[in-house]
Design a protein around this motif. Structure first.
Motif, short mmCIF file in Angstrom:
data_model
loop_
_atom_site.label_atom_id
_atom_site.label_comp_id
_atom_site.label_asym_id
_atom_site.label_seq_id
_atom_site.Cartn_x
_atom_site.Cartn_y
_atom_site.Cartn_z
N ASP A 32 81.04 23.25 37.76
CA ASP A 32 81.43 22.73 36.46
C ASP A 32 80.24 22.33 35.59
OD1 ASP A 32 84.12 23.00 37.21
OD2 ASP A 32 84.13 20.99 38.09
N LEU A 33 79.21 21.78 36.23
CA LEU A 33 78.08 21.27 35.47
C LEU A 33 76.89 22.23 35.46
CD1 LEU A 33 78.22 17.51 36.50
CD2 LEU A 33 79.38 18.68 34.62
N GLY A 34 76.98 23.30 36.25
CA GLY A 34 75.94 24.33 36.24
C GLY A 34 74.60 23.89 36.81
N MET A 35 74.61 22.87 37.65
CA MET A 35 73.36 22.39 38.22
C MET A 35 72.97 23.23 39.43
SD MET A 35 74.12 18.30 37.92
CE MET A 35 72.51 17.76 38.45
N ASP A 36 71.67 23.42 39.60
CA ASP A 36 71.21 24.09 40.81
C ASP A 36 70.66 23.04 41.77
OD1 ASP A 36 68.64 23.42 39.91
OD2 ASP A 36 68.21 25.43 39.18
N SER A 37 70.23 23.46 42.94
CA SER A 37 69.79 22.51 43.96
C SER A 37 68.60 21.68 43.49
CB SER A 37 69.46 23.23 45.27
OG SER A 37 68.47 24.21 45.06
N PHE A 38 67.71 22.26 42.71
CA PHE A 38 66.56 21.54 42.18
C PHE A 38 67.02 20.38 41.28
CE2 PHE A 38 63.26 21.01 38.89
CZ PHE A 38 62.17 20.69 39.70
N TYR A 39 67.92 20.68 40.35
CA TYR A 39 68.45 19.64 39.46
C TYR A 39 69.19 18.56 40.24
CZ TYR A 39 67.45 22.05 35.03
OH TYR A 39 66.85 22.63 33.96
N ILE A 40 69.95 18.99 41.24
CA ILE A 40 70.72 18.01 42.01
C ILE A 40 69.79 17.06 42.76
CG2 ILE A 40 72.30 17.73 43.96
CD1 ILE A 40 73.79 20.20 42.87
N LEU A 41 68.71 17.56 43.33
CA LEU A 41 67.75 16.69 44.01
C LEU A 41 67.16 15.67 43.04
CD1 LEU A 41 65.82 19.14 46.36
CD2 LEU A 41 67.37 17.32 47.02
N HIS A 42 66.79 16.12 41.86
CA HIS A 42 66.24 15.19 40.87
C HIS A 42 67.30 14.21 40.39
CE1 HIS A 42 62.12 16.58 40.37
NE2 HIS A 42 62.61 17.77 40.71
N PHE A 43 68.50 14.69 40.18
CA PHE A 43 69.61 13.82 39.76
C PHE A 43 69.85 12.73 40.81
CE2 PHE A 43 74.33 13.34 40.30
CZ PHE A 43 74.50 12.40 39.30
N LEU A 44 69.92 13.11 42.09
CA LEU A 44 70.18 12.14 43.14
C LEU A 44 69.02 11.15 43.28
CD1 LEU A 44 71.92 14.35 45.83
CD2 LEU A 44 72.97 12.75 44.22
N SER A 45 67.82 11.60 43.03
CA SER A 45 66.67 10.69 43.03
C SER A 45 66.81 9.66 41.91
CB SER A 45 65.39 11.49 42.87
OG SER A 45 64.28 10.64 42.79
N GLU A 46 67.24 10.11 40.74
CA GLU A 46 67.47 9.18 39.63
C GLU A 46 68.60 8.21 39.95
OE1 GLU A 46 67.24 10.07 35.41
OE2 GLU A 46 66.83 12.15 36.00
N VAL A 47 69.64 8.69 40.61
CA VAL A 47 70.76 7.83 41.01
C VAL A 47 70.24 6.74 41.95
CG1 VAL A 47 72.88 7.75 42.39
CG2 VAL A 47 72.59 9.53 40.65
N GLU A 48 69.43 7.12 42.91
CA GLU A 48 68.87 6.13 43.85
C GLU A 48 68.06 5.06 43.09
OE1 GLU A 48 68.22 8.20 48.12
OE2 GLU A 48 66.86 8.89 46.52
N ASP A 49 67.22 5.50 42.16
CA ASP A 49 66.39 4.56 41.40
C ASP A 49 67.23 3.66 40.50
OD1 ASP A 49 64.16 5.67 42.58
OD2 ASP A 49 63.62 6.88 40.83
#
Length: 77
Positions: A32-49
């Protein structure tokens, strides 16, 4: 942090950096959001922070939807 609407709003703000698609709890990060694994890793890192939580890397592959991210935040809060 147990205020689900507030968490969802913060997630939407973070996701604006990665997608222009509308975001709902049921949005699939890949389909749905068109994210790839690279974006997801960065997104999850931002979520953690942002939420001061730790998501174990072994759990990353279990996170497919925005709802999954919400659950991880609640679980690790």
């Amino acid at each position: 942090m147990s205020d689900k609407p507030m968490i969802m709003n913060l997630l939407k703000e973070i996701l604006k950096e990665y997608t222009a698609a509308p975001v709902t709890e049921s949005s699939h990060l890949y389909r749905d959001l068109g994210m790839d694994s690279f974006y997801i890793l960065h997104f999850l890192s931002e979520v953690e922070d942002t939420f001061h939580v730790h998501i174990d890397e072994a759990e990353y592959e279990e996170i497919l939807t925005v709802e999954d991210v919400l659950e991880m935040i609640r679980k690790n809060d």
